[in-house]
Design a protein around this motif. Structure first.
Motif, mmCIF file in Angstrom:
data_model
loop_
_atom_site.group_PDB
_atom_site.id
_atom_site.type_symbol
_atom_site.label_atom_id
_atom_site.label_comp_id
_atom_site.label_asym_id
_atom_site.label_seq_id
_atom_site.Cartn_x
_atom_site.Cartn_y
_atom_site.Cartn_z
ATOM 1 N N THR A 26 0.809 -1.219 0.000
ATOM 2 C CA THR A 26 0.000 0.000 0.000
ATOM 3 C C THR A 26 0.844 1.271 0.000
ATOM 4 O OG1 THR A 26 -1.793 -1.150 1.142
ATOM 5 C CG2 THR A 26 -1.809 1.253 1.225
ATOM 6 N N THR A 57 -12.208 2.928 1.622
ATOM 7 C CA THR A 57 -11.347 1.761 1.424
ATOM 8 C C THR A 57 -11.692 0.660 2.412
ATOM 9 O OG1 THR A 57 -9.548 3.214 0.696
ATOM 10 C CG2 THR A 57 -8.950 0.959 1.279
ATOM 11 N N TYR A 97 -7.696 -5.439 -14.189
ATOM 12 C CA TYR A 97 -6.722 -5.363 -13.093
ATOM 13 C C TYR A 97 -5.310 -5.624 -13.609
ATOM 14 C CZ TYR A 97 -4.403 -6.180 -8.647
ATOM 15 O OH TYR A 97 -3.539 -6.104 -7.584
ATOM 16 N N TYR A 210 -5.358 6.573 -3.815
ATOM 17 C CA TYR A 210 -4.049 6.046 -4.206
ATOM 18 C C TYR A 210 -3.249 5.642 -2.981
ATOM 19 C CZ TYR A 210 -4.281 7.608 -9.096
ATOM 20 O OH TYR A 210 -4.612 7.778 -10.409
ATOM 21 N N ALA A 213 -4.534 2.245 -1.957
ATOM 22 C CA ALA A 213 -4.666 1.179 -2.964
ATOM 23 C C ALA A 213 -3.716 0.036 -2.626
ATOM 24 C CB ALA A 213 -4.371 1.732 -4.355
ATOM 25 N N GLY A 364 -4.603 3.877 -12.435
ATOM 26 C CA GLY A 364 -5.003 3.956 -11.028
ATOM 27 C C GLY A 364 -6.513 4.042 -10.874
ATOM 28 N N LEU A 367 -8.258 0.703 -11.132
ATOM 29 C CA LEU A 367 -8.285 -0.114 -9.919
ATOM 30 C C LEU A 367 -9.589 0.105 -9.159
ATOM 31 C CD1 LEU A 367 -4.666 0.236 -8.453
ATOM 32 C CD2 LEU A 367 -5.625 -1.687 -9.728
ATOM 33 N N LEU A 368 -10.062 1.364 -9.153
ATOM 34 C CA LEU A 368 -11.301 1.672 -8.438
ATOM 35 C C LEU A 368 -12.511 1.050 -9.130
ATOM 36 C CD1 LEU A 368 -10.877 5.373 -7.236
ATOM 37 C CD2 LEU A 368 -10.187 3.238 -6.128
ATOM 38 N N TRP A 371 -12.965 -2.068 -7.503
ATOM 39 C CA TRP A 371 -13.557 -1.905 -6.172
ATOM 40 C C TRP A 371 -15.081 -1.883 -6.278
ATOM 41 C CZ3 TRP A 371 -10.433 1.790 -2.491
ATOM 42 C CH2 TRP A 371 -9.103 1.352 -2.444
#
Length: 456
Positions: A26, A57, A97, A210, A213, A364, A367-368, A371
């Motif tokens: 992280t 998060t 991913y 970020y 992450a 980046g 990545l969300l 989520w």
């Protein structure tokens, strides 16, 4: 049925070891350098961005942890997406991913090379990039014990570095290093807390996220826990510690130097300590950046190889990439990932800096998107309490703010559109692939997924 027993060659983890590995995956250059961009956008309200990002998060990780407790899966979030929505979801989630992490790794290796050239200015960037790539692959090839040890050590070093900054900052504010060139007042009015208004706070959210992450990596490692019920505790401890040290360190930096004197070209922590003429600051933090960047790079390397193997096992990638040498080393998957790293290094070096920055920012944001898949799968696979539903809804809102907030600033806006382009490309490939998939039960969203026992 995939359980922890399927990973017999990997050492079982205690909850605090998973927390440490989470920290290793992280804390990276995204926090040490990305926080300066967030400060430039939001001013002192950047602390709100980090606080809300920490909450969002945690809600995402809690959802992932509860699914892991209920049914451990080696493929983690992409396996849950497949079970919840069908094969298309597992395919697209896994490849989005893999692609995003490959692009991010290219920027990480380039950043590592730039930091190292601070001490060796005459060595070409590509030489350092290749060295770091080789070292990362070596850690993976040696095996999970080596990965655990290296990442745990680097996690402790990164936490120690931030704590050291906090101590130095407090000593500086008490006058131990003399007085700074300017006197900073604690912001107390709306205009001083939100100097650029809400439109400045919203785009800073993405940089707050970020900083946290890496929960996907924790999800992939959680299958190794000795007690699967410890998964939420691991995430809660890790995210609480990170939230406290992030907000404290950034807050102290803002007390040491005016927010509008922090530039996007330098870490806010270096800028703050330089204001008090503390010796060797640049050298110390240069070493910290290298440690942080290499650690997150290795963790990302582990994650993309694991995802590629599970994609191949589910026939969403060529079966070759599921093969292992000696039942331990996924050599074909490592080979493809290495090739991807080489391409990423080349792109990072030949593409103009601003354009490649947009591409990695887009990665980046991608990545969300995963989520959102995690939160969506959570609601479909488990029976949620009222509080769970509130957390899930809040998580959706905060993650969507992180993605949508990028539209409010010229620095992050291009990254949003590029991320959308990548997602559309993966979606088109997914639609094409669906014509080649046989009509099977796993290609349809299950009405009542038998793999999961509904939680009360």
């Amino acid at each position: 049925m995939k359980t922890k027993a399927a990973e017999q060659t990997e050492k079982p983890l205690r909850w605090w070891e998973l927390s440490l590995l989470g920290v290793a995956g992280t804390i990276g250059t995204g926090f040490f350098l990305g926080s300066s961009i967030a400060i430039d956008m939001a001013g002192p309200s950047v602390l709100l961005a980090f606080a809300f990002a920490a909450i969002g998060t945690y809600f995402v990780f809690e959802a992932l942890a509860k699914m892991t407790i209920n049914h451990p899966e080696k493929g983690s979030f992409r396996s849950y997406a497949k079970t919840a929505y069908g094969r298309w979801a597992g395919f697209s989630s896994g490849w989005v991913y893999w692609l995003s992490e490959m692009l991010i790794m290219g920027s990480q290796m380039t950043a590592l090379s730039i930091f190292t050239r601070f001490w060796f200015p005459n060595v070409p960037l590509w030489v350092f990039a290749c060295v770091y790539a080789a070292l990362g692959i070596l850690v993976i090839l040696v095996g999970t014990k080596s990965f655990d040890r290296v990442e745990n050590l680097l996690a402790v070093l990164k936490i120690a570095a931030i704590v050291m900054f906090i101590i130095l900052a407090i000593l500086a504010l008490f006058g131990l290093f003399g007085q700074a060139d300017e006197t900073i007042l604690v912001p107390r009015t709306y205009d001083s807390i939100l100097p650029n208004g809400v439109k400045g706070l919203l785009p800073a959210f993405i940089y707050g996220f970020y900083g946290f992450a890496g929960i996907e990596i924790m999800g992939l490692l959680a299958i190794r826990l000795k007690d699967m019920n410890d998964a939420p505790k691991s995430g809660k401890v890790m995210l609480t510690v990170l939230a406290i040290i992030y907000i404290t360190s950034v807050g102290l930096a803002l007390l040491m130097v005016s927010w509008n004197n922090i530039t996007t070209e330098q870490s806010p922590f270096v800028t703050a300590l330089n204001a008090f003429n503390i010796p060797y600051v640049n050298h110390f933090f240069n070493a910290v950046f290298i440690i942080a960047g290499f650690s997150t790079m290795v963790a990302s390397l582990f994650a993309v190889i694991r995802i590629l193997v599970t994609l191949a096992e589910d026939k969403d990638a060529p079966r070759l990439f599921a093969k292992r040498v000696g039942n331990k080393i996924a050599l074909p998957a490592i080979g493809l990932t290495t090739a991807g790293m080489v391409v990423s290094i080349v792109l990072a070096i030949i593409i103009p800096g601003r354009l490649y920055e947009y591409v990695t920012t887009a990665a980046g944001i991608m990545l969300l998107y995963n989520w959102l898949f995690i939160l969506g799968s959570y609601g479909r696979l488990l029976e949620l309490t009222t509080m769970d539903k509130v957390k899930r809804f809040t998580g959706f809102i905060l993650v969507l703010l992180g993605v949508g907030g990028t539209l409010f600033h010229q620095t992050s806006r291009p990254g949003f559109y590029i991320s959308l382009l990548f997602v559309v490309i993966v979606a088109i490939v997914t639609l094409i692939m669906r014509h080649f998939w046989k009509k099977a039960t796993d290609d349809q969203p299950p009405d009542n997924p038998s793999l999961f026992t509904k939680l009360k």
